[in-house]
Design an enzyme around this catalytic site. Structure first.
Site, mmCIF file in Angstrom:
data_model
loop_
_atom_site.group_PDB
_atom_site.id
_atom_site.type_symbol
_atom_site.label_atom_id
_atom_site.label_comp_id
_atom_site.label_asym_id
_atom_site.label_seq_id
_atom_site.Cartn_x
_atom_site.Cartn_y
_atom_site.Cartn_z
ATOM 1 N N GLN A 113 29.711 29.264 -11.530
ATOM 2 C CA GLN A 113 30.843 28.849 -10.699
ATOM 3 C C GLN A 113 30.560 28.997 -9.215
ATOM 4 O OE1 GLN A 113 33.168 32.310 -12.349
ATOM 5 N NE2 GLN A 113 34.038 32.321 -10.290
ATOM 6 N N CYS A 119 36.731 30.755 -12.108
ATOM 7 C CA CYS A 119 36.387 31.204 -13.459
ATOM 8 C C CYS A 119 37.368 30.680 -14.488
ATOM 9 C CB CYS A 119 36.324 32.725 -13.511
ATOM 10 S SG CYS A 119 37.848 33.538 -12.963
ATOM 11 N N HIS A 250 39.872 37.884 -14.427
ATOM 12 C CA HIS A 250 38.698 37.051 -14.673
ATOM 13 C C HIS A 250 38.849 36.276 -15.978
ATOM 14 C CE1 HIS A 250 34.649 35.632 -14.281
ATOM 15 N NE2 HIS A 250 34.184 36.305 -15.322
ATOM 16 N N ASN A 271 30.023 33.782 -20.042
ATOM 17 C CA ASN A 271 30.515 33.934 -18.681
ATOM 18 C C ASN A 271 30.109 32.711 -17.852
ATOM 19 O OD1 ASN A 271 31.828 35.168 -16.578
ATOM 20 N ND2 ASN A 271 30.413 36.874 -16.369
#
Length: 815
Positions: A113, A119, A250, A271
């Site tokens: 990102q 995120c 997050h 992630n």
């Protein structure tokens, strides 16, 4: 010497690609060493080292953490839970110890990102990309920039929530990264209209809160969720991560689980910090740590769908009743329905099926056909239209819920429809033409301009975009409440600046009502100026004259038009005589955003009141009334008579197998008062059976009667005596399984308690509550006819829940 050793350890944990790109500074190494000491002190079992983000300053790292939980999220979850729009795992379901979508080829590549707090968009995109890959075999790279630049809620690099992306993909669709590349900025022009739509999302559902609920949802594909992240996460390079963070900030994507990790199990997450973080972009996170799994929502995706149908409008035709336009008990309601096609092509062979979700509603005409619906247009159903009636046991006041299954050659859609039952009275209404009782201002208001005032608004524009309305909403009016009714010599002169401004209603008496529908129209602008979308419009309701407030909605994005909003207030508060509403427009102080809001045409309607009814129904059991011998397995007609001064609303039938000492078996509940019920006699033997019939009216008054003497049940497999009690919780489906007719459910409880008997489909989706409430110890039998009657062939599960334990049994419904 210690510093040299640290460098040696770093050289083992840093990836070759990362090592080639940069050198690890002494400041970064000091932070990593502090994290390692923390891991050792707390006894954690994960490794820390340089990663793609471990060199960031604290402020730079916090910028990556862009999840912003909507203020009304928990309220929405609770409403979804009450209305069974929640995915929960079936009890006793045997999940494997380890499951990983990477092993199944169900994940796309890890992305980065960058410096943008996006995120939330990347976690949602990863989940949708996996859905496309799993269910259609296409490996698509979805544009996160389109989500940031084109969403209607103003979410971007300063943060957002995953459902913002889902709404965009449901309403418009997803486009490829190659058409709208990622630039790590908010302000990119939205050009998705010039891109090919490669997939549309059918919908999304809330997921239950425990580990098994998330596992159940994961069986259909990876799930985007939130977690709490603190600084240590930046240096994760492997092992089982845990820490003590508590602030939800997050977005990640859960792709599987491993119950053998972490001494109790771990989620496998993907992630969005590139492959040089964690284990090639993935991590193991211990169950329960750092709020992992918060806000999980499961996606529904059909890869072949090109048309999506939505509710456009409907008509309530009660001309067969009193013709007043209200939905009242006993009236046959004809309901022409209009569907809107937002798909990519004309919808052909359109048909819809209406299902009542609220008990006590008989759908008379459940199937309606439609003409072809061109894209972007709406069409009304063709005669015969949907028709339904609220029966004697149905709801006389408040919200009644339906689902419409709409299908065409190009796809299917499930539409939720909420209607208001009962003859309605207007308890509060204000179009602000001659308003009184409203209060402007609160002790903590700070706004220096743009304070709420009543009057004829004057339009303000940002280029060709309206910021403040030129007219109020009322067709025959001119006034509304607006944040500074004068447009000013230049845009922004009288908008909300310097803080918040509060508008509070007079006290509203809603006592004595069971359901109250609030309607208002609002206008809101905050995405023009030099710092757009940094402000909110907040709508709250109070039941204690303003001591405590409950959020109805928080508008964080632009909606520069008169928009109708409706809420059933009983979903949020207890209806009292101390109800108040408040509207807060605020400028959060970042500067540059032009904030304008307006409110008009507020009303609250509720069902008409009646004089209290204190007369109970009279009941007489006719058969069985004593002395009969009834063979087990036979169909027997239970007969009774019941009367009431205002009508019997419902009938409950109970069975005693101990001579009337206790009536622990519910034969039927919520039945119409037609004097007869066909009973499928259970497989037990007893010489001490008696029947009780209870009649209830709409006000809750009850009357009952029981058999005058014992009758006998003969030929059963089990003989029931006064001392015959189950020693454990028992759940069985009697008769054939698979079944294509009504089944008999037998359950036993060793002590009196509250039970719930619920039906689920094979995916764990709640279908119907078969029975619930307090039950006495012993065995209980009931017919499953109501639930079974409307089911498609397939596998279903019946779950018995008690405070002590749960039991689940599988049922196969045949054609």
């Amino acid at each position: 010497m210690r510093f040299v050793i640290v460098l040696s350890l770093v050289s083992l944990s840093i990836s070759p690609l990362l090592a080639a790109e940069r050198k690890v500074s002494s400041q970064e190494m000091a932070r990593i060493e502090a994290i390692r000491e923390m891991i050792e002190t707390r006894g954690y079992s994960w490794q820390a080292g340089p990663t793609s983000v471990s060199n960031l300053s604290s402020d730079e790292f916090r910028q990556l953490l862009g999840v912003r939980v909507p203020p009304d999220y928990e309220q929405r979850r609770q409403i979804a839970k009450r209305k069974h729009r929640l995915i929960e795992a079936l009890p006793d379901m045997a999940f494997p110890q380890r499951f990983d979508w990477r092993d199944q080829g169900g994940v796309t590549s890890v992305k980065n990102q960058g410096s943008c707090g996006s995120c939330w968009a990347f976690s949602a995109a990863a989940a949708f990309e996996s859905q496309i890959l799993i269910h259609s075999g296409r490996n698509e790279d979805i544009s996160e920039q389109a989500v940031i630049s084109c969403n209607s809620q103003g979410h971007g690099c300063d943060g957002g929530w995953m459902s913002t992306a889902y709404d965009l993909w449901t309403d418009y669709g997803a486009v490829r990264e190659t058409c709208m590349p990622y630039h790590e900025v908010d302000a990119d022009l939205c050009i998705e209209d010039s891109c090919q739509v490669v997939a549309r999302l059918d919908g999304y559902y809330y997921v239950g809160e425990n580990v098994d609920d998330i596992k159940q949802a994961l069986l259909n594909g990876p799930v985007a969720a939130a977690m709490a992240v603190c600084g240590s996460f930046s240096a994760y390079t492997g092992g089982c991560y845990e820490d003590s963070c508590t602030e939800i900030n997050h977005g990640i994507t859960i792709v599987g689980w491993d119950d053998t990790m972490c001494g109790g199990g771990a989620w496998i997450i993907k992630n969005s910090w590139g492959p040089d973080w964690g284990e090639n972009g993935y991590a193991y996170v211990k169950y329960g740590t750092c709020m992992i799994g918060y806000g999980a929502e499961a996606l529904s995706y059909n890869p072949d769908q090109t048309v999506y149908l939505f509710h456009d409008s409907h008509i309530i035709d009660d001309s067969s009743g009193d013709g007043d336009g209200n939905i009242e008990m006993g009236e046959v309601i004809t309901m022409p329905l209009s569907l809107l096609n937002i798909g990519a092509q004309t919808a052909t062979n359109v048909e819809a099926v209406l299902r009542a979700l609220t008990p006590g509603i008989d759908v008379i005409d459940s199937v309606a056909s439609f003409p072809d619906i061109p894209k972007g247009e709406a069409r009304q159903s063709q005669s015969p239209h949907f028709a339904f009636v609220i029966g004697a046991s149905g709801k006389t006041c408040g919200a009644i819920e339906f689902e419409v299954d709409a299908s065409c050659d190009q796809g299917t859609s499930v539409i939720r429809l909420s209607l208001q039952a009962g003859e309605l009275d207007t308890l509060f209404a204000d179009d602000f033409e001659n308003s009184s009782g409203w209060t402007v201002g609160a002790p903590d208001d700070e706004a220096i301009t743009g304070v709420w005032e009543i009057g004829d608004p004057e339009g303000t524009w940002w280029g060709d975009q309206p910021v403040q309305p030129e007219d109020d909403h009322s067709p025959d009016g001119t006034k509304c409440f607006v944040t500074g009714k004068l447009a000013g010599s230049s845009r922004g002169t009288y908008d909300v600046d310097g803080g918040k401004t509060t508008l509070t209603s007079p006290t509203i008496d809603l006592s004595g009502t069971t359901s109250a529908l609030l309607t208002y129209y609002r206008w809101y602008s905050s995405n023009t100026g030099s710092n757009p979308n940094d402000d909110d419009l907040i709508v709250d309701v109070s039941s204690d004259n303003g001591l405590t407030w409950h959020n109805l909605e928080t508008l964080t994005y632009d909606d520069r038009r008169w928009e109708k909003r409706q809420f059933y207030l009983e979903d949020f508060i207890t209806l009292t005589d101390q109800v108040k509403l408040r509207f807060i427009a605020q400028d959060n102080g970042a500067g540059g955003s032009i904030v304008e809001a307006a409110i008009d045409d507020i009303s609250i309607v509720a069902c008409s009141g009646t004089q209290p009814d204190t007369v109970s129904p009279t009941v007489k059991v006719i058969s069985p009334n004593g002395g009969e011998v009834i063979e087990c397995g036979a169909s027997y007609d239970i007969l009774w008579s019941a009367n009431d001064n205002r009508g019997v609303a419902s009938v409950t039938i109970l069975l005693s197998i101990d001579g009337g000492i206790s009536f622990s078996d519910t034969i039927a509940a919520g039945e119409e008062n037609d004097g007869s019920y066909t009973w499928l006699v259970p497989g037990i033997t007893s010489d001490m059976a008696r029947m009780k019939v209870i009649a209830s009216d709409a006000q809750g008054n009850r009357g009952s009667d029981s058999s005058d003497a014992d009758f006998s049940l003969s030929g059963g497999l089990a003989t029931i005596t006064r001392d015959y009690l189950p020693s454990d919780i028992v759940l069985q489906v009697m008769g054939s399984n698979p079944t294509n007719r009504a089944s008999l459910i037998l359950f036993g409880i060793p002590q009196s308690c509250k039970v719930s008997l619920d039906l689920f489909d094979v995916t764990g989706r709640f279908i119907e509550c078969i029975a619930s409430g307090e039950h006495e110890r012993g065995y209980h039998q009931l017919s499953w006819l109501k639930a079974n009657h409307a089911l498609s062939p397939g596998i279903y599960f019946i779950r018995l829940s008690t405070p002590q334990a749960t039991r689940t049994v599988k049922v196969v419904v045949a054609k």
